[in-house]
Scaffold this active site. Structure first.
Site, PDB file in Angstrom:
ATOM      1  N   HIS A 161      -3.975   2.470  16.996  1.00  0.00           N
ATOM      2  CA  HIS A 161      -4.176   3.823  17.532  1.00  0.00           C
ATOM      3  C   HIS A 161      -5.476   3.965  18.323  1.00  0.00           C
ATOM      4  O   HIS A 161      -5.653   4.935  19.064  1.00  0.00           O
ATOM      5  CB  HIS A 161      -4.116   4.877  16.416  1.00  0.00           C
ATOM      6  CG  HIS A 161      -5.293   4.917  15.498  1.00  0.00           C
ATOM      7  ND1 HIS A 161      -5.291   4.321  14.242  1.00  0.00           N
ATOM      8  CD2 HIS A 161      -6.514   5.497  15.620  1.00  0.00           C
ATOM      9  CE1 HIS A 161      -6.439   4.558  13.642  1.00  0.00           C
ATOM     10  NE2 HIS A 161      -7.208   5.262  14.467  1.00  0.00           N
ATOM     11  N   ASP A 191      -0.289  -0.595  12.334  1.00  0.00           N
ATOM     12  CA  ASP A 191      -1.441   0.039  12.979  1.00  0.00           C
ATOM     13  C   ASP A 191      -2.538  -0.983  13.282  1.00  0.00           C
ATOM     14  O   ASP A 191      -3.718  -0.754  13.026  1.00  0.00           O
ATOM     15  CB  ASP A 191      -1.998   1.177  12.128  1.00  0.00           C
ATOM     16  CG  ASP A 191      -2.977   2.055  12.922  1.00  0.00           C
ATOM     17  OD1 ASP A 191      -2.934   2.003  14.168  1.00  0.00           O
ATOM     18  OD2 ASP A 191      -3.776   2.772  12.294  1.00  0.00           O
ATOM     19  N   SER A 297     -12.431   4.065  12.815  1.00  0.00           N
ATOM     20  CA  SER A 297     -11.148   3.367  12.903  1.00  0.00           C
ATOM     21  C   SER A 297     -11.305   2.000  13.553  1.00  0.00           C
ATOM     22  O   SER A 297     -11.899   1.875  14.631  1.00  0.00           O
ATOM     23  CB  SER A 297     -10.155   4.196  13.720  1.00  0.00           C
ATOM     24  OG  SER A 297      -9.754   5.341  13.018  1.00  0.00           O
TER      25      SER A 297
END
Length: 353
Positions: A161, A191, A297
Site C-alpha cells: 500500500h 500487503d 508502514s
C-alpha cells in the site's frame, strides 16, 4: 609412583604409594588428597573408568608416567565457573570469543555489538542504516512510508500500500542520500512489495530473523518515518501473536487513503483508518505496543538482537476517526518476517498482484 603386582586374591591399595609419598614430602594444598578407599566402577560413572580414577590391577608396567598437576583441574573449574556465574550461553560466548548468542525468541544471530546488547540504543544504532524513507507519487497524490534494505545493491521490502499505483518512487537512506527506485514486484494479498534502488551499492542490509520463535512479552524496537520524521525509533513489547488483520487489495482504495497518510484495515469485525472497500485480504500479524504512526508502514519491527522480525503495516485508531488524525494508541501490527521471506521469490520474479 611405580606400580606393583600381587598374587591373585591379594588386595591392593592403589593409593598406598600416594599416601607414602605424601607422608615423606610436603603436600601441595592445591592438590586434593587421595580418597581413603578405591572407588568402584559404579561410583566412577558407571561406564569405562577414567584415567584419573582407576587403573587395571593386572596391567603391565607403563613405560611413561602421566603427568599430574593442578593445571587441568583449574582449567575445568574456570570453564564451569564462567558458565554458571554469568549464564550458560553468555559464559560460553565469552570463553569462545563468539558474537553469536542463543536468543530467547527469534534467532541466534546477534547484530548488536556485545557492549550494547539488549539496549534500544544499541538496536537503533545497528539497524537504522538499513531502514529507509519512501516517497511515492501517483495521479491520486503522494504518500510517505518506510522500507527495509535486504541486499547491499538496494533491494528493499515495504508494504504494497506504500507504492500501489505509484508513477515515481524516491528513497532516502539514513545518511541522507536520495535514490530513484523502481517497483520490482507486488503482492497485495500479503500487503508486500519489493522495490530496487538505481545505481546503489555498498548499502547495509538488514538481518532477517525468524518470527516463528517470537513470544508474547518479547521486547521489540520499531524504526520508520512516521509523518515524514525520518529514522524515528520507538520501543515496546510483542503484545499478541497471530492477529487476523484484514486490508484492502483495491489499488484505487489504497491510493485514496495514501493522501491522508493512514492505512485502512479491519480487526475484530471493525474498520479502522477508513473504509477497506469490497476487495480485501487477511493475514496473521504480530501485535505490538511500540508506537506506530502514519509513515511507519513498511518499516521494521526488530528484536533486541537486531534481527528484523516483522514489517510494520497497520495501526489501530479509535473507530470513526479519519486517517488524517489517526495515531498510535499502543496497538500496532506487523507482517511476520517469515511471511516476507516465503514471498521473496515471487516478488523478485516481477509478479504484480
Amino acid at each position: 609412583m611405580t606400580e606393583s603386582f600381587r598374587r591373585s586374591g591379594d588386595y591392593e591399595n592403589p593409593y598406598q604409594g600416594a599416601q607414602q609419598q605424601h607422608a615423606s614430602s610436603p603436600v601441595n594444598p592445591e592438590w586434593p588428597p587421595p580418597p581413603a578407599y578405591r572407588p568402584s566402577a559404579e561410583q566412577a560413572g558407571g561406564g569405562a573408568p577414567t584415567a584419573l580414577l582407576t587403573e587395571p590391577v593386572a596391567q603391565q608396567p607403563r613405560s611413561r608416567r602421566r603427568p599430574r598437576g593442578p593445571v587441568a583441574l583449574l582449567a575445568a573449574v574456570a570453564i564451569v565457573a564462567a558458565a554458571i556465574g554469568g549464564g550458560t550461553a553468555y559464559g560460553i560466548q565469552e570463553l569462545t570469543g563468539s558474537d553469536t548468542v542463543a536468543a530467547s525468541s527469534s534467532t541466534s544471530t546477534n547484530v548488536v555489538p556485545s557492549s550494547q546488547k539488549g539496549t534500544v540504543s544499541g538496536v537503533a544504532k545497528a539497524v537504522s542504516p538499513s531502514i529507509v524513507e519512501i516517497n511515492a507519487a501517483s495521479n491520486a497524490g503522494s504518500s510517505t512510508g518506510s522500507g527495509v534494505i535486504i541486499t547491499s545493491d538496494g533491494e528493499i521490502v515495504t508494504n504494497n500500500h506504500v507504492v500501489a499505483g505509484a508513477s515515481s518512487v524516491k528513497v532516502t537512506t539514513s545518511d541522507g542520500k536520495e535514490y530513484t527506485a523502481e517497483v520490482v514486484g507486488t503482492d497485495s494479498s500479503k500487503d508486500l512489495a519489493l522495490i530496487k534502488l538505481q545505481n546503489a551499492s555498498g548499502l547495509q542490509a538488514a538481518t532477517l530473523g525468524d518470527s516463528s520463535g517470537v513470544q508474547v512479552g518479547d521486547e521489540v524496537v520499531a524504526i520508520g518515518s512516521p509523518e515524514g520524521l525520518t529514522g524515528t525509533v520507538t520501543s515496546g513489547i510483542v503484545s499478541a501473536l497471530a492477529r487476523d488483520v484484514t486490508v484492502s487489495t483495491d489499488e484505487g482504495q489504497q491510493q485514496q487513503q495514501q493522501q491522508g497518510g493512514g492505512w485502512p484495515f479491519e480487526f475484530g469485525g471493525q474498520e479502522f483508518n477508513g473504509d477497506t472497500g469490497s476487495s480485501t485480504t487477511t493475514y496473521k500479524a504480530i501485535q505490538t505496543d511500540a508506537s506506530l504512526n502514519p509513515g511507519n508502514s513498511g518499516g521494521a519491527l526488530i528484536d533486541m538482537n537486531g534481527n528484523i522480525i516483522g514489517i510494520n503495516s497497520a495501526m489501530y485508531s479509535a473507530a470513526g476517526s479519519s486517517s488524517s488524525n489517526a495515531g498510535s494508541v499502543g496497538l500496532g501490527f506487523a507482517i511476520p518476517i517469515n511471511t516476507v521471506k516465503s514471498d521473496l521469490a515471487k516478488l523478485r520474479s516481477g509478479s504484480q498482484s
